[in-house]
Every structure is written in structure tokens, then in C-alpha cells.
Write a protein that holds these residues in place. Sequence first.
Motif, PDB file in Angstrom:
ATOM      1  N   LEU A 177       0.831  -1.204   0.000  1.00  0.00           N
ATOM      2  CA  LEU A 177       0.000   0.000   0.000  1.00  0.00           C
ATOM      3  C   LEU A 177       0.867   1.257   0.000  1.00  0.00           C
ATOM      4  N   LYS A 178       1.947   1.232   0.770  1.00  0.00           N
ATOM      5  CA  LYS A 178       2.840   2.398   0.800  1.00  0.00           C
ATOM      6  C   LYS A 178       3.518   2.591  -0.551  1.00  0.00           C
ATOM      7  N   ASP A 179       3.948   1.514  -1.183  1.00  0.00           N
ATOM      8  CA  ASP A 179       4.564   1.617  -2.509  1.00  0.00           C
ATOM      9  C   ASP A 179       3.576   2.150  -3.540  1.00  0.00           C
ATOM     10  N   LEU A 180       2.323   1.745  -3.397  1.00  0.00           N
ATOM     11  CA  LEU A 180       1.282   2.225  -4.318  1.00  0.00           C
ATOM     12  C   LEU A 180       1.110   3.736  -4.189  1.00  0.00           C
ATOM     13  N   CYS A 181       1.048   4.226  -2.952  1.00  0.00           N
ATOM     14  CA  CYS A 181       0.889   5.670  -2.730  1.00  0.00           C
ATOM     15  C   CYS A 181       2.107   6.443  -3.244  1.00  0.00           C
ATOM     16  N   VAL A 182       3.292   5.943  -2.969  1.00  0.00           N
ATOM     17  CA  VAL A 182       4.511   6.624  -3.405  1.00  0.00           C
ATOM     18  C   VAL A 182       4.591   6.665  -4.922  1.00  0.00           C
ATOM     19  N   LYS A 183       4.189   5.589  -5.582  1.00  0.00           N
ATOM     20  CA  LYS A 183       4.234   5.551  -7.036  1.00  0.00           C
ATOM     21  C   LYS A 183       3.347   6.627  -7.651  1.00  0.00           C
ATOM     22  N   VAL A 184       2.146   6.780  -7.108  1.00  0.00           N
ATOM     23  CA  VAL A 184       1.227   7.806  -7.635  1.00  0.00           C
ATOM     24  C   VAL A 184       1.741   9.197  -7.287  1.00  0.00           C
ATOM     25  N   GLN A 185       2.280   9.372  -6.093  1.00  0.00           N
ATOM     26  CA  GLN A 185       2.805  10.676  -5.693  1.00  0.00           C
ATOM     27  C   GLN A 185       3.992  11.093  -6.557  1.00  0.00           C
ATOM     28  N   ASN A 186       4.747  10.127  -7.056  1.00  0.00           N
ATOM     29  CA  ASN A 186       5.890  10.426  -7.926  1.00  0.00           C
ATOM     30  C   ASN A 186       5.507  10.547  -9.397  1.00  0.00           C
ATOM     31  N   GLY A 187       4.212  10.553  -9.685  1.00  0.00           N
ATOM     32  CA  GLY A 187       3.753  10.749 -11.056  1.00  0.00           C
ATOM     33  C   GLY A 187       3.531   9.471 -11.831  1.00  0.00           C
ATOM     34  N   GLY A 188       3.564   8.323 -11.161  1.00  0.00           N
ATOM     35  CA  GLY A 188       3.356   7.053 -11.842  1.00  0.00           C
ATOM     36  C   GLY A 188       1.886   6.702 -11.966  1.00  0.00           C
ATOM     37  N   ASN A 189       1.626   5.757 -12.858  1.00  0.00           N
ATOM     38  CA  ASN A 189       0.264   5.277 -13.069  1.00  0.00           C
ATOM     39  C   ASN A 189       0.227   3.796 -12.705  1.00  0.00           C
ATOM     40  N   PRO A 190      -0.420   3.425 -11.588  1.00  0.00           N
ATOM     41  CA  PRO A 190      -0.360   2.036 -11.127  1.00  0.00           C
ATOM     42  C   PRO A 190      -1.109   1.085 -12.055  1.00  0.00           C
ATOM     43  N   LYS A 191      -0.695  -0.158 -12.044  1.00  0.00           N
ATOM     44  CA  LYS A 191      -1.384  -1.200 -12.794  1.00  0.00           C
ATOM     45  C   LYS A 191      -2.596  -1.682 -12.003  1.00  0.00           C
ATOM     46  N   VAL A 192      -3.517  -2.321 -12.716  1.00  0.00           N
ATOM     47  CA  VAL A 192      -4.706  -2.862 -12.055  1.00  0.00           C
ATOM     48  C   VAL A 192      -4.303  -3.909 -11.025  1.00  0.00           C
ATOM     49  N   SER A 193      -3.329  -4.734 -11.354  1.00  0.00           N
ATOM     50  CA  SER A 193      -2.888  -5.787 -10.428  1.00  0.00           C
ATOM     51  C   SER A 193      -2.311  -5.202  -9.141  1.00  0.00           C
ATOM     52  N   GLU A 194      -1.639  -4.064  -9.242  1.00  0.00           N
ATOM     53  CA  GLU A 194      -1.066  -3.439  -8.045  1.00  0.00           C
ATOM     54  C   GLU A 194      -2.160  -2.899  -7.123  1.00  0.00           C
ATOM     55  N   ILE A 195      -3.242  -2.427  -7.703  1.00  0.00           N
ATOM     56  CA  ILE A 195      -4.354  -1.928  -6.890  1.00  0.00           C
ATOM     57  C   ILE A 195      -5.094  -3.092  -6.234  1.00  0.00           C
ATOM     58  N   LEU A 196      -5.355  -4.134  -7.013  1.00  0.00           N
ATOM     59  CA  LEU A 196      -6.096  -5.279  -6.474  1.00  0.00           C
ATOM     60  C   LEU A 196      -5.275  -6.063  -5.453  1.00  0.00           C
ATOM     61  N   ALA A 197      -3.964  -5.885  -5.450  1.00  0.00           N
ATOM     62  CA  ALA A 197      -3.123  -6.604  -4.485  1.00  0.00           C
ATOM     63  C   ALA A 197      -3.394  -6.162  -3.052  1.00  0.00           C
ATOM     64  N   VAL A 198      -3.994  -4.974  -2.871  1.00  0.00           N
ATOM     65  CA  VAL A 198      -4.258  -4.468  -1.511  1.00  0.00           C
ATOM     66  C   VAL A 198      -5.752  -4.371  -1.232  1.00  0.00           C
ATOM     67  N   GLN A 199      -6.607  -4.987  -2.059  1.00  0.00           N
ATOM     68  CA  GLN A 199      -8.051  -4.811  -1.894  1.00  0.00           C
ATOM     69  C   GLN A 199      -8.560  -5.347  -0.566  1.00  0.00           C
ATOM     70  N   GLY A 200      -7.911  -6.370  -0.011  1.00  0.00           N
ATOM     71  CA  GLY A 200      -8.367  -6.916   1.258  1.00  0.00           C
ATOM     72  C   GLY A 200      -8.275  -5.939   2.409  1.00  0.00           C
ATOM     73  N   LEU A 201      -7.409  -4.942   2.307  1.00  0.00           N
ATOM     74  CA  LEU A 201      -7.249  -3.961   3.386  1.00  0.00           C
ATOM     75  C   LEU A 201      -8.458  -3.035   3.510  1.00  0.00           C
TER      76      LEU A 201
END
Length: 361
Positions: free
Chosen positions: A213-237
Amino acid sequence: MALSCSSLCAHLSLIRLCGLRTNRIPNGLYSPYVSCQSRLPLCRHYSSSKVRRGIRRYVATRLQRANSKYEGFLKRRFPRFFQLYHTFVEGFKMLFRDAKEVRRIKAKMFSDGVQFQDLPYREMEKLRQFRRDMIKAIPLVVISIPPFANYLVFVLMYFFPRQLLIPHFWTPRQQVEFRGMYHSLRARHHWPVLKGLENTSRKVKNSQLQGRLKDLCVKVQNGGNPKVSEILAVQGLFSRPPLSMKRMSVSQMRHISPLLFLTPRLPGFLIGRRLNSHALELLQLDRALSRLGPHQLSDSEIRQACYVRGLHSDSLGINQCREWLNQWLQVSSSLKESEVSLLLHSIVLLSANYPTALSRH
């Protein structure tokens, strides 16, 4: 005798003429010898309902001619006012058509026992948008109730169309301009939502999910566009504290509310209820859209669907909009109702850097 026979023939001819056309002789004199029975076919032929229909057609034709002349005069002499007048007339026509369509949909729901989540996508979207439009129009209707207040309302609508008018009464240029302005207001909350999500990730006990989840937030904050798999990897939270809808912090909910064009200036428990209701409605819309298939939508419907879900679609090509909507549906179709909090955060995760991040890969 000859005179009486000729007189009788004349009267018989007159009676036949009356039965077919009128009760007047060529000289315009009314004959006292014509009986009431002879005029019955005429009364039956020209019934009151047919007369009323003829009058209505005549009045409608005259009004259409007068209206076309008036519009032509405005177009020649006052072109700017004509554009405003034309926009209002067409807006009322569209609003009337939408009201009839909404009435038909609700009648079908009542008679057939159809629930909102079982409606086709277009009918579901029509009900959702019409309800939001009417909520916005209510204050303007209330202001116009006092005598002569309609003149003040017209002035207010002219100078504050974005704040007071619903999209039915916007010009095509205003629609693009106002959607851009609303999206810029929405985009101001991208960073606070990401920052709040990153801070909340520290409370996650599972170290592996916390890192994702932290890597996901940092990636978007640095201008990245996350993959669908990266978002679904934290859906249980997002189905349990501290990220589920019922356990999310009030400050985070206040930052998410403007993403759905909801006011954050309400007590915390009301914000939570409204967010949960709108999130579930959005999830149901996504499921209906998946059943229909996004390829069935027109270009304008694609742009509207993307805009509702957080993307500034007017600044993108239609193929980019279709691609983004497919990514969104991949995320949405994998979520349970208990995980709708992730759907709300995906408004930021998927749209904050789209499509600029794609050009760097």
C-alpha cells in the motif's frame, strides 16, 4: 298544381343539399321548411371533438409561425441573446424528455418490481443524473416563488450559470468549460487523499500488505500510473479497519467527498452515510456497465462515464478514455460491496496521473 310540384322539388333538392354540405341556399336565405332531422347528418359530420382538433391545429400553426418570426428577429438583431434564448428552449425540451423517461422507468420499477441494481445501465444512469440535477435545481425554484422574483432569477442565471443551472441549460462551450472547472476543484483533493492513505498505511498490521500500500501511494505521488494488479493486491485492506467505509477517518472522508462532488461541510456520520450510498451506487453502475459492455457506449457516453469516475475526459482522446474505462471496470468488477472504499480511492489512484505516466513507459 305545377307550381306546388316545382316548389316541392325545390325543397327536396334543398334538403339533400343540407344533408350533404350546409343549410343555406345559394342566395344565403334560411329556409323555414328544412326540418331538424335534415340537419342531423351535418351535426354528426362536424362533431365538437373534430372542431376542437381543428382549432388546436390552427392555433398551434399560428404560434409556430409567430415563434419562428420572433426567433429570426432575435437572431438578426440580438445574436448573443438569441443563443441564450435558444439554449434555454432546447434545455427545457431535454429536461421534459428526461422527466418523461424517468417517469417511465419508475413506473416499470413499480409495476414489475424491478430494483435499482437490476436496471439496464442507461436507465440506471438516467435516474442517477436526473436526481442530482433536480437537487441542484430546487434552490432556484424556491427563489423564484415570490411575485416578480422570476426577473431576478433570470439575471442570476445569466451571470451565474455554472452555480445555478443544470447541464441542460449550458451551451456546448460552457459544458466543456464548466466540467474542466469542476475537475480542477476535484483534483485539488488528490494529494490530501494520497497523503491520508499513506499515513493510514502505517496502521496496517500485516507488514507485506503495508509495504504494498505504501509503494502504491509513493508511485502515484511520484507521477506514476499504477497497474490494475497493483491496486487489487491491496483490496483486502479496504474491507476492515482502518480503511473500510465504516471505520475510515472523518478527515479522509472529507477529502474524498469532493471527488464525487459532495459537500464535506457536514457532520462526520452524515458524510460517511452519503459516501457509502454513492459508492454502492457507483459499484452498481459499474456492474450494469459490465453487463452491457463498454463497447456499446457512444463517444459522448464514454466521456461522461469517465468524468463521473474521476477522469477529465474532455482533455483526452476517445481511445484513451475507452482504455481508462476498461482499467476502471477491471478494478470495479473484482470488488465486493464491503470493499467499496477502494473504489473511492481508485478515483485518485487511476486518474491522478493519467495519461501522462503512460508516455514515460
